[in-house]
Design a protein around this motif. Structure first.
Motif, short mmCIF file in Angstrom:
data_model
loop_
_atom_site.label_atom_id
_atom_site.label_comp_id
_atom_site.label_asym_id
_atom_site.label_seq_id
_atom_site.Cartn_x
_atom_site.Cartn_y
_atom_site.Cartn_z
N ALA A 233 0.84 -1.21 0.00
CA ALA A 233 0.00 0.00 0.00
C ALA A 233 0.87 1.25 0.00
N VAL A 234 2.09 1.10 0.49
CA VAL A 234 3.02 2.23 0.49
C VAL A 234 3.85 2.20 -0.80
N ASN A 235 4.27 0.99 -1.18
CA ASN A 235 5.21 0.89 -2.30
C ASN A 235 4.54 0.81 -3.68
N GLY A 236 3.26 0.58 -3.70
CA GLY A 236 2.56 0.54 -4.99
C GLY A 236 2.69 1.87 -5.70
N THR A 237 3.11 1.84 -6.94
CA THR A 237 3.41 3.10 -7.65
C THR A 237 2.74 3.11 -9.02
N ALA A 238 1.98 4.15 -9.24
CA ALA A 238 1.36 4.33 -10.57
C ALA A 238 2.27 5.22 -11.40
N LEU A 239 2.00 5.30 -12.70
CA LEU A 239 2.72 6.26 -13.53
C LEU A 239 2.36 7.66 -13.05
#
Lengths: 439, 281
Positions: free
Chosen positions: A386-392
């Motif tokens: 939830a912290v490391n999830g990264t979108a463009l």
């Protein structure tokens, strides 16, 4: 007897009339969504705890809302996934739904054209604490400093692991945890060891008929090397040696037969459940499905684990992510309709834990930290996502199309149809042409 | 002796041809049989392996789930209205145009005919945005006319009917004219009945095309109450239908195909006759 019948009839008429009057007093709002239809199983379920799966839970949530709200009736309009052609057509024809589900990667395409309502003020009035949004969720729904959607979940990329095969391959430590690679050399060594001991490929991969695996895995490998391939949101840059190294890694996995080949999504999902390989790189949404399988007799019996994408490169732990969200389409809404729309969004916010039971990550920090969430199977193992999830970056337009092109080119290099250099150059050229024409 | 050998040889040849035809038919039907088999299995079993389709348990739940979808009968009705509307419209317009091109003499006829035939080379996707905008401006989306009208411009239908009318000897027209029949009467009472096999073929293909159409109804009929069966069925699929809802997906395919199958059953005589007639001509 006749009097009794007359009284009963009169009662029925009055009840029906009163119900109709109550319904007429409520404001109806249309909500377009995918996730399928499952009225047969959940058409009348209002106890959300009794629903399972994306379709079941969203159906029960809407049923519950309609049963409880004194002011609003939600009319669900179910569309085929992902539904954006239809949504665009509806906007063009002047008949958009009031609310629509939308991937966070798509929001900028609509918000940049002024088709969505910003919701900051509505959320503040309704008591939605936006500071409780996880970083991934807030980043996903914020465009140009404004919040354009109610986030619903974050879904990311991770490793599903067949622990029974890992044990057979000698890849389980004394604590019963899977031994995972910490660099590329370890990855190949462990994959070869797995293949030698089990006779099966280390990876199960969705390599046919879709591009999601290629894009999401490649992006994650770039994030792990701190590559900012969209430093300029109008231009992609895959020219770095890190990009070349990541793509070569995927090509080597393929050429060394360390993965299943020619499997589409359905085949790879079945293949992992059937014990055809050790690691299935896929999304959060399969956690509950495989957890259920691990409770039955079969290849996954008491032998399923899930973990965040292992740190193969010594950089950031970031990982590809996207999310579902709910947007309010710009149109001539009455105050009552807008209030009803925000009321429904607030309801979804309040019930975000229920949606997290699908396997998707919740969008609220308070839920991530709750004992209730951590008590769900395997969720503690992946809370970091939830912290490391990264979108463009949100300023990048046409993200769905970009991911499609990127996946096609990464796939062609992984399968050996193109050289790594050629595929990266072609991906850059095609994406930059697309962005140059994006309005 | 030679004659009997010839007959025996012909018998063996016929049997070989029959065997080949049966073999091809079986291969042709295998995907349908596979679809039917999968549609009778619980989704959870198919997610692990489709090999489970070869043994019990079987279930009708996937079909009952379809019927419990609130919109399915409305979608069937919409598809029926659209398909019948498109078919009737194409038959009327193509017959009139075909008669005109085959029999009437007028300036620029051949050029206009070629222009109509060029319509065969224009894919629907090439004009769909302009068409959508036109219907948007007319505020006609989510209505039956919006779904039906674009389907009426059938270049293939005009071509087929023109060729069919041309194949009918002009002596018949002349005989009717001698009996003082008007041009419309000749068309309506004399020639049109002779084109029934071609009309049947055109009608069936038009009906099937309209029934199976997906793209235009998808973007024109965007409200659930106006969905056709193809769009409606697709909307009920879960996001991961191919893995988690395969049985339901297959049941949908069978269900959506049933009306078309029934149409074929009733009209196959006309199809065979028309195709054979076209081949002879």
């Amino acid at each position: 007897m006749r009097k009794l019948t007359t009284a009963l009839l009169a009662g029925l008429v009055l009840t029906a009339g009163a119900s109709a009057a109550l319904a007429a007093d409520k404001t109806e709002i249309s909500v377009a969504r995918f996730f399928g239809a499952c009225e047969a199983d959940y058409g009348s379920v209002t106890d959300v705890t009794k629903a399972n799966g994306e379709c079941g839970i969203i159906t029960a949530l809407i049923n519950k809302f309609n049963a409880e709200s004194t002011t609003t009736v939600v009319k669900p309009e179910i569309v085929e996934w992902p539904g954006y052609d239809q949504l665009t057509a509806r906007i063009r024809s002047g008949e958009p739904p009031v609310i629509s589900v939308m991937h966070e990667a798509v929001i900028s395409d609509y918000s940049s054209r002024g088709l969505l309502e910003p919701l900051d003020e509505d959320f503040a009035k309704a008591g939605v604490d936006v500071n409780d949004m996880t970083d991934a969720a807030r980043q996903g729904v914020t465009k140009d400093g404004k919040i354009y959607a109610m986030p619903f979940d974050t879904h990311t990329w991770l490793w599903h692991i067949n622990m029974n095969l890992f044990k057979e391959a000698g890849l389980v430590d004394e604590a019963g945890k899977p031994i995972l690679p910490k660099n590329t050399d370890e990855l190949f060594a462990q994959a070869e060891q797995f293949k030698e001991k089990t006779g099966k490929p280390y990876f199960i991969s969705t390599l046919a008929n879709e591009t999601a695996f290629y894009t999401r895995t490649f992006d994650t490998l770039l994030y792990q090397q701190n590559v900012d391939f969209f430093a300029d949101p109008n231009k992609v840059d895959f020219s770095s040696p890190e990009a070349k190294g990541a793509l070569q890694l995927l090509a080597d996995i393929y050429s060394k037969d360390l993965t299943t080949k020619n499997q589409d999504y359905a085949a790879s999902v079945s293949s992992f459940a059937a014990g055809d390989g050790g690691v299935f790189i896929c999304g959060t949404w399969l956690i509950d499905t495989y957890d259920q399988e691990s409770k039955k007799d079969g290849p996954l019996a008491n032998g399923y684990a899930v973990t965040a994408f292992p740190q193969i490169y010594p950089g950031s732990p970031r990982v590809w992510a996207d999310g579902h969200s709910w947007v309010l389409l710009k149109q001539d809404l009455s105050d009552a309709q807008r209030a009803s729309a925000v009321e429904f969004m607030k309801f979804l916010w309040d019930n975000n834990f229920e949606w997290a039971r699908t396997g998707h990550l919740p969008v609220r920090k308070s839920i991530i930290d709750s004992a209730e969430f951590k008590g769900l199977p395997h969720r503690d193992d992946i809370a970091s996502l939830a912290v490391n999830g990264t979108a463009l970056p949100s300023a990048v337009k046409r993200q769905f199309s970009i991911q499609e092109i990127e996946g096609e080119e990464v796939g062609s290099a992984m399968r050996g149809d193109k050289s790594v250099e050629e595929a990266l150059t072609d991906a850059e050229t095609r994406i930059n042409e697309l962005l140059a024409n994006a309005k | 002796m030679a004659a009997s050998e010839h007959i025996v040889g012909r018998g063996i040849g016929n049997k070989l041809i029959l065997l080949s035809v049966v073999l091809v038919a079986v291969i042709w039907m295998l995907p349908i049989a596979w679809t039917l088999l999968l549609s009778l299995k619980p989704n959870s079993e198919l997610m692990i392996s489709t090999a489970s389709a070869f043994h019990p348990p079987y279930t009708l739940k996937n079909y009952t789930d379809i019927f419990q979808s609130s919109g399915v009968f409305r979608w069937l009705w919409n598809s029926a209205v659209v398909s019948v509307g498109v078919t009737a419209g194409i038959l009327i317009l193509s017959s009139l145009a075909g008669y005109g091109f085959a029999r009437a003499e007028f300036k620029g006829r051949d050029i206009i005919f070629v222009l109509v035939l060029l319509g065969l080379a224009v894919p629907e996707q090439a004009v769909i945005i302009a068409r959508h905008q036109m219907f948007s401006d007319l505020k006609m989306h989510n209505t039956y006319p919006a779904i039906i009208l674009p389907g009426l411009s059938s270049a293939f239908g005009v071509f087929l009917m023109t060729q069919y009318f041309k194949a009918i000897p002009k002596d018949i027209d002349e005989a009717a004219m001698l009996d003082n029949a008007s041009r419309f009467k000749i068309f309506w009472k004399v020639l049109l009945p002779l084109t029934v096999p071609a009309q049947a073929t055109l009608g069936i293909f038009s009906f099937l095309g309209a029934w199976n159409d997906y793209l235009w109804p998808l973007i024109s009929a965007t409200k659930p109450e106006m969905f056709t069966i193809t769009v409606g069925m697709a909307s009920t699929q879960t996001n991961f239908a191919q893995s988690e809802g395969l049985g339901f997906l297959m049941a949908q395919a069978i269900f959506a195909g049933l009306p078309v199958f029934i149409v074929y059953l009733f009209f196959q005589k006309y199809i065979v006759r028309a195709v054979a007639g076209a081949a002879i001509n």
